[in-house]
Design a protein around this motif. Structure first.
Motif, PDB file in Angstrom:
ATOM      1  N   CYS A   1       0.807  -1.294  -0.082  1.00  0.00           N
ATOM      2  CA  CYS A   1       0.043  -0.596   0.075  1.00  0.00           C
ATOM      3  C   CYS A   1       0.785   1.491  -0.189  1.00  0.00           C
ATOM      4  CB  CYS A   1      -1.031  -0.106   1.256  1.00  0.00           C
ATOM      5  SG  CYS A   1      -1.315  -1.267   1.729  1.00  0.00           S
TER       6      CYS A   1
ATOM      7  N   SER B   1       3.667   2.028  -1.538  1.00  0.00           N
ATOM      8  CA  SER B   1       3.890   2.579  -2.714  1.00  0.00           C
ATOM      9  C   SER B   1       3.068   3.863  -3.314  1.00  0.00           C
ATOM     10  CB  SER B   1       3.616   2.335  -3.923  1.00  0.00           C
ATOM     11  OG  SER B   1       2.833   1.191  -4.192  1.00  0.00           O
ATOM     12  N   CYS B   2       1.855   3.920  -3.156  1.00  0.00           N
ATOM     13  CA  CYS B   2       1.185   5.078  -3.357  1.00  0.00           C
ATOM     14  C   CYS B   2       0.363   5.554  -2.085  1.00  0.00           C
ATOM     15  CB  CYS B   2      -0.424   4.327  -4.063  1.00  0.00           C
ATOM     16  SG  CYS B   2      -0.191   3.913  -5.218  1.00  0.00           S
ATOM     17  N   HIS B   3       0.088   4.738  -1.059  1.00  0.00           N
ATOM     18  CA  HIS B   3      -0.150   6.447   0.381  1.00  0.00           C
ATOM     19  C   HIS B   3       0.425   6.336   0.840  1.00  0.00           C
ATOM     20  CE1 HIS B   3      -5.208   4.567  -0.719  1.00  0.00           C
ATOM     21  NE2 HIS B   3      -4.552   3.613  -1.316  1.00  0.00           N
TER      22      HIS B   3
ATOM     23  N   PRO C   1      -4.337   9.343  -4.565  1.00  0.00           N
ATOM     24  CA  PRO C   1      -4.416   7.654  -3.566  1.00  0.00           C
ATOM     25  C   PRO C   1      -5.263   8.545  -2.245  1.00  0.00           C
ATOM     26  CG  PRO C   1      -2.462   8.129  -3.918  1.00  0.00           C
ATOM     27  CD  PRO C   1      -2.107   9.313  -4.396  1.00  0.00           C
TER      28      PRO C   1
ATOM     29  N   LEU D   1      -5.589   8.073   4.205  1.00  0.00           N
ATOM     30  CA  LEU D   1      -6.238   6.936   4.938  1.00  0.00           C
ATOM     31  C   LEU D   1      -6.141   6.962   6.770  1.00  0.00           C
ATOM     32  CD1 LEU D   1      -4.234   3.327   3.670  1.00  0.00           C
ATOM     33  CD2 LEU D   1      -6.321   4.763   2.766  1.00  0.00           C
TER      34      LEU D   1
ATOM     35  N   LEU E   1     -15.235   4.904   7.828  1.00  0.00           N
ATOM     36  CA  LEU E   1     -15.049   3.603   7.063  1.00  0.00           C
ATOM     37  C   LEU E   1     -15.216   2.637   7.477  1.00  0.00           C
ATOM     38  CD1 LEU E   1     -13.191   3.729   3.514  1.00  0.00           C
ATOM     39  CD2 LEU E   1     -15.703   4.054   3.987  1.00  0.00           C
TER      40      LEU E   1
ATOM     41  N   ILE F   1     -12.968  -0.654   4.208  1.00  0.00           N
ATOM     42  CA  ILE F   1     -11.659  -1.436   3.500  1.00  0.00           C
ATOM     43  C   ILE F   1     -11.011  -2.371   3.201  1.00  0.00           C
ATOM     44  CG2 ILE F   1      -9.497  -0.676   4.689  1.00  0.00           C
ATOM     45  CD1 ILE F   1     -10.196   1.018   6.259  1.00  0.00           C
TER      46      ILE F   1
ATOM     47  N   THR G   1     -12.504  -2.807  -0.573  1.00  0.00           N
ATOM     48  CA  THR G   1     -11.181  -2.249  -1.179  1.00  0.00           C
ATOM     49  C   THR G   1      -9.845  -2.885  -1.722  1.00  0.00           C
ATOM     50  OG1 THR G   1     -12.044   0.544  -0.348  1.00  0.00           O
ATOM     51  CG2 THR G   1     -10.611  -0.089  -1.307  1.00  0.00           C
TER      52      THR G   1
ATOM     53  N   THR H   1     -10.609   4.627  -8.515  1.00  0.00           N
ATOM     54  CA  THR H   1      -8.857   4.315  -9.656  1.00  0.00           C
ATOM     55  C   THR H   1      -8.077   3.312  -9.169  1.00  0.00           C
ATOM     56  OG1 THR H   1      -8.624   6.460  -9.191  1.00  0.00           O
ATOM     57  CG2 THR H   1      -8.968   6.115 -11.545  1.00  0.00           C
TER      58      THR H   1
ATOM     59  N   PRO I   1      -6.339   0.516  -7.757  1.00  0.00           N
ATOM     60  CA  PRO I   1      -6.428  -1.774  -8.840  1.00  0.00           C
ATOM     61  C   PRO I   1      -7.032  -2.702  -7.443  1.00  0.00           C
ATOM     62  CG  PRO I   1      -4.534  -1.015  -8.624  1.00  0.00           C
ATOM     63  CD  PRO I   1      -4.705   0.335  -7.813  1.00  0.00           C
TER      64      PRO I   1
ATOM     65  N   ILE J   1      -3.426 -10.770  -1.785  1.00  0.00           N
ATOM     66  CA  ILE J   1      -3.010 -10.416  -0.247  1.00  0.00           C
ATOM     67  C   ILE J   1      -4.297 -11.846   0.273  1.00  0.00           C
ATOM     68  CG2 ILE J   1      -3.152  -8.791   0.871  1.00  0.00           C
ATOM     69  CD1 ILE J   1      -2.731  -6.467  -0.146  1.00  0.00           C
TER      70      ILE J   1
ATOM     71  N   ILE K   1      -3.523  -5.808   7.684  1.00  0.00           N
ATOM     72  CA  ILE K   1      -3.063  -4.357   6.868  1.00  0.00           C
ATOM     73  C   ILE K   1      -4.212  -3.262   7.814  1.00  0.00           C
ATOM     74  CG2 ILE K   1      -3.322  -2.838   4.536  1.00  0.00           C
ATOM     75  CD1 ILE K   1      -2.615  -5.568   3.072  1.00  0.00           C
TER      76      ILE K   1
HETATM   77  C1  HEC Z   1      -2.004   2.209  -7.668  1.00  0.00           C
HETATM   78  C2  HEC Z   1      -1.515   2.764  -5.834  1.00  0.00           C
HETATM   79  C3  HEC Z   1      -2.306   1.961  -5.449  1.00  0.00           C
HETATM   80  C4  HEC Z   1      -2.250   1.047  -3.886  1.00  0.00           C
HETATM   81  C5  HEC Z   1      -0.528   0.433  -4.369  1.00  0.00           C
HETATM   82  C6  HEC Z   1      -3.283   1.470  -2.831  1.00  0.00           C
HETATM   83  N1  HEC Z   1      -4.029   1.731  -3.394  1.00  0.00           N
HETATM   84 FE1  HEC Z   1      -5.680   2.765  -2.142  1.00  0.00          FE
HETATM   85  N2  HEC Z   1      -6.409   4.250  -3.633  1.00  0.00           N
HETATM   86  C7  HEC Z   1      -5.218   4.641  -4.599  1.00  0.00           C
HETATM   87  C8  HEC Z   1      -5.931   5.521  -5.158  1.00  0.00           C
HETATM   88  C9  HEC Z   1      -5.999   6.160  -5.998  1.00  0.00           C
HETATM   89  C10 HEC Z   1      -7.148   5.935  -4.214  1.00  0.00           C
HETATM   90  C11 HEC Z   1      -8.472   7.312  -4.687  1.00  0.00           C
HETATM   91  C12 HEC Z   1      -9.374   6.416  -5.259  1.00  0.00           C
HETATM   92  C13 HEC Z   1     -10.456   7.612  -6.225  1.00  0.00           C
HETATM   93  O1  HEC Z   1     -11.280   8.308  -5.433  1.00  0.00           O
HETATM   94  O2  HEC Z   1     -10.473   7.633  -7.458  1.00  0.00           O
HETATM   95  C14 HEC Z   1      -7.386   4.530  -2.893  1.00  0.00           C
HETATM   96  C15 HEC Z   1      -8.406   4.588  -1.467  1.00  0.00           C
HETATM   97  C16 HEC Z   1      -7.671   3.588  -1.004  1.00  0.00           C
HETATM   98  C17 HEC Z   1      -8.999   4.186  -0.627  1.00  0.00           C
HETATM   99  C18 HEC Z   1     -10.355   5.128   0.422  1.00  0.00           C
HETATM  100  C19 HEC Z   1     -11.707   4.293  -0.008  1.00  0.00           C
HETATM  101  C20 HEC Z   1     -12.272   4.699  -0.097  1.00  0.00           C
HETATM  102  O3  HEC Z   1     -13.895   3.912   0.191  1.00  0.00           O
HETATM  103  O4  HEC Z   1     -12.805   5.428  -0.313  1.00  0.00           O
HETATM  104  C21 HEC Z   1      -8.527   2.660   0.699  1.00  0.00           C
HETATM  105  C22 HEC Z   1      -9.008   2.651   2.345  1.00  0.00           C
HETATM  106  C23 HEC Z   1      -7.300   2.526   0.327  1.00  0.00           C
HETATM  107  N3  HEC Z   1      -7.297   2.604  -0.669  1.00  0.00           N
HETATM  108  C24 HEC Z   1      -6.849   1.679   0.884  1.00  0.00           C
HETATM  109  C25 HEC Z   1      -5.403   1.062   0.641  1.00  0.00           C
HETATM  110  C26 HEC Z   1      -4.611  -0.164   0.978  1.00  0.00           C
HETATM  111  C27 HEC Z   1      -4.979  -1.178   2.007  1.00  0.00           C
HETATM  112  C28 HEC Z   1      -3.937  -1.036   0.446  1.00  0.00           C
HETATM  113  C29 HEC Z   1      -2.759  -1.801   0.148  1.00  0.00           C
HETATM  114  C30 HEC Z   1      -3.578  -3.062  -0.077  1.00  0.00           C
HETATM  115  C31 HEC Z   1      -3.585  -0.166  -1.403  1.00  0.00           C
HETATM  116  N4  HEC Z   1      -5.448   1.042  -1.056  1.00  0.00           N
HETATM  117  C32 HEC Z   1      -3.181   0.275  -2.549  1.00  0.00           C
HETATM  118  C33 HEC Z   1      -4.514   3.615  -5.046  1.00  0.00           C
HETATM  119  C34 HEC Z   1      -3.368   2.388  -4.830  1.00  0.00           C
END
Ligand code: HEC
Length: 215
Positions: A116, A118-120, A145, A148, A156, A161, A164, A171, A173, A179, A187
Motif C-alpha cells: 500500500c 507505494s501509493c498511500h 490516493p 487513509l 469507513l 476497507i 477496497t 482508480t 487496483p 494478499i 493490513i
Molecule cells: C496503485 C496505487 C494504490 C495502491 C498500491 C493502493 N491504493 Fe488505495 N487507493 C488508491 C487511489 C488512487 C485511491 C482513491 C481512488 C479514488 O477515490 O478514485 C485509493 C483509495 C483507497 C481507500 C479509500 C476507499 C474509499 O472508500 O474511498 C482505501 C481504504 C485504500 N485505498 C486502501 C488501500 C490499501 C489498504 C492498500 C494496500 C493493500 C492500497 N489502498 C493500495 C491507490 C492505491
C-alpha cells in the motif's frame, strides 16, 4: 576337435547374438506405437481425449463441466465476515473478525509497507512514491490516493476497507489476488493503528508518557 563341431559351435554362438541385438535395437528405436508390454499394469487405459465427441452424454461432449454450485475442497469460504467483510444481510461489518494482537499489527505493517505504501505512503497520508512521481510527471488523469488517516477513511467500516483491498475502488487496483484474507485483515488493523497515531491527542497516551512529554 573335429572341424565340423567347431563350425557348428561358431554358428550357434553367432545366432545366439541375434536376440541380444534385437533387444538392444528395440531400446533405441522411436516408434509411434506403444512397445510390447508383458505386464500391462494400468499403463494403457482407454479414455476420451479433450474436446472429443462422446455419445454417452446428451450434449455429445466428452469434457464435462462442474455441476452447478461445485466448490473446490477447502474453498467454501462460508464465513462472510472473514472472507468478504460483510454480515448475513450483506452490509459491511464494523468489528474486526480476527483477534487483534501485536503479531497481527506487525504483519499488517509489513504487508502495508509492501502493498500500500507505494501509493498511500508509509504513514498512510497519500504521499507515496508513485503519487509523488505522478505529480512530477504531471501527465494528467492521475487520481491522488486517499489519505487513509482522514476522517472519511476513519469512519469507513472495516468491511468496506476489506472490500477496497479485495476488489479495488475507482482508480485503485484490486489486491485480492496478491494478499491472502488473513493478511488483508492484518493490513486493516495496521491502517487503524496509523489512524490512531496520526489523530492522537495527548490525553490518549498513558499517564506516565503524558507527564514525561509535558515536563
Ligand atoms: C496503485 C496505487 C494504490 C495502491 C498500491 C493502493 N491504493 Fe488505495 N487507493 C488508491 C487511489 C488512487 C485511491 C482513491 C481512488 C479514488 O477515490 O478514485 C485509493 C483509495 C483507497 C481507500 C479509500 C476507499 C474509499 O472508500 O474511498 C482505501 C481504504 C485504500 N485505498 C486502501 C488501500 C490499501 C489498504 C492498500 C494496500 C493493500 C492500497 N489502498 C493500495 C491507490 C492505491
Amino acid at each position: 576337435m573335429p572341424r565340423k563341431l567347431i563350425y557348428t559351435l561358431l554358428l550357434i554362438a553367432s545366432i545366439s547374438l541375434i536376440p541380444m541385438g534385437y533387444l538392444y535395437k528395440s531400446t533405441r528405436d522411436v516408434k509411434s506405437k506403444p512397445r510390447i508390454q508383458v505386464v500391462y499394469d494400468m499403463d494403457n487405459q482407454s479414455s476420451y481425449g479433450q474436446q472429443k465427441e462422446n455419445d454417452f452424454f446428451a450434449d455429445n461432449m466428452s469434457m464435462r463441466s462442474h455441476p452447478e454450485g461445485t466448490v473446490a475442497r477447502g474453498q467454501l469460504n462460508a464465513d462472510d465476515a472473514f472472507y468478504r467483510g460483510t454480515n448475513e444481510v450483506g452490509e459491511f461489518i464494523t468489528d474486526m473478525p480476527v483477534e487483534m494482537n501485536m503479531d497481527l499489527l506487525e504483519r499488517g505493517q509489513d504487508r502495508f509497507n509492501i502493498f500500500c505504501s507505494s501509493c498511500h505512503g508509509q504513514s498512510g497520508n497519500g504521499d507515496g512514491l508513485v503519487h509523488r512521481h505522478a505529480t512530477i510527471l504531471a501527465e494528467g488523469l492521475w487520481a491522488p490516493p486517499s489519505n487513509l488517516t482522514s476522517k472519511v477513511v476513519v469512519d469507513l467500516p472495516v468491511g468496506s476497507i476489506f472490500n477496497t483491498i479485495t476488489n479495488g475502488i475507482r482508480t485503485m487496483p484490486a489486491h485480492g489476488a496478491q494478499i491472502p484474507h488473513q493478511d488483508r485483515w492484518a493490513i486493516i488493523a495496521y491502517v487503524r493503528a496509523l489512524q490512531l497515531s496520526r489523530n492522537a491527542k495527548i490525553d490518549d497516551l498513558p499517564a506516565d508518557t503524558q507527564s514525561a512529554l509535558l515536563n
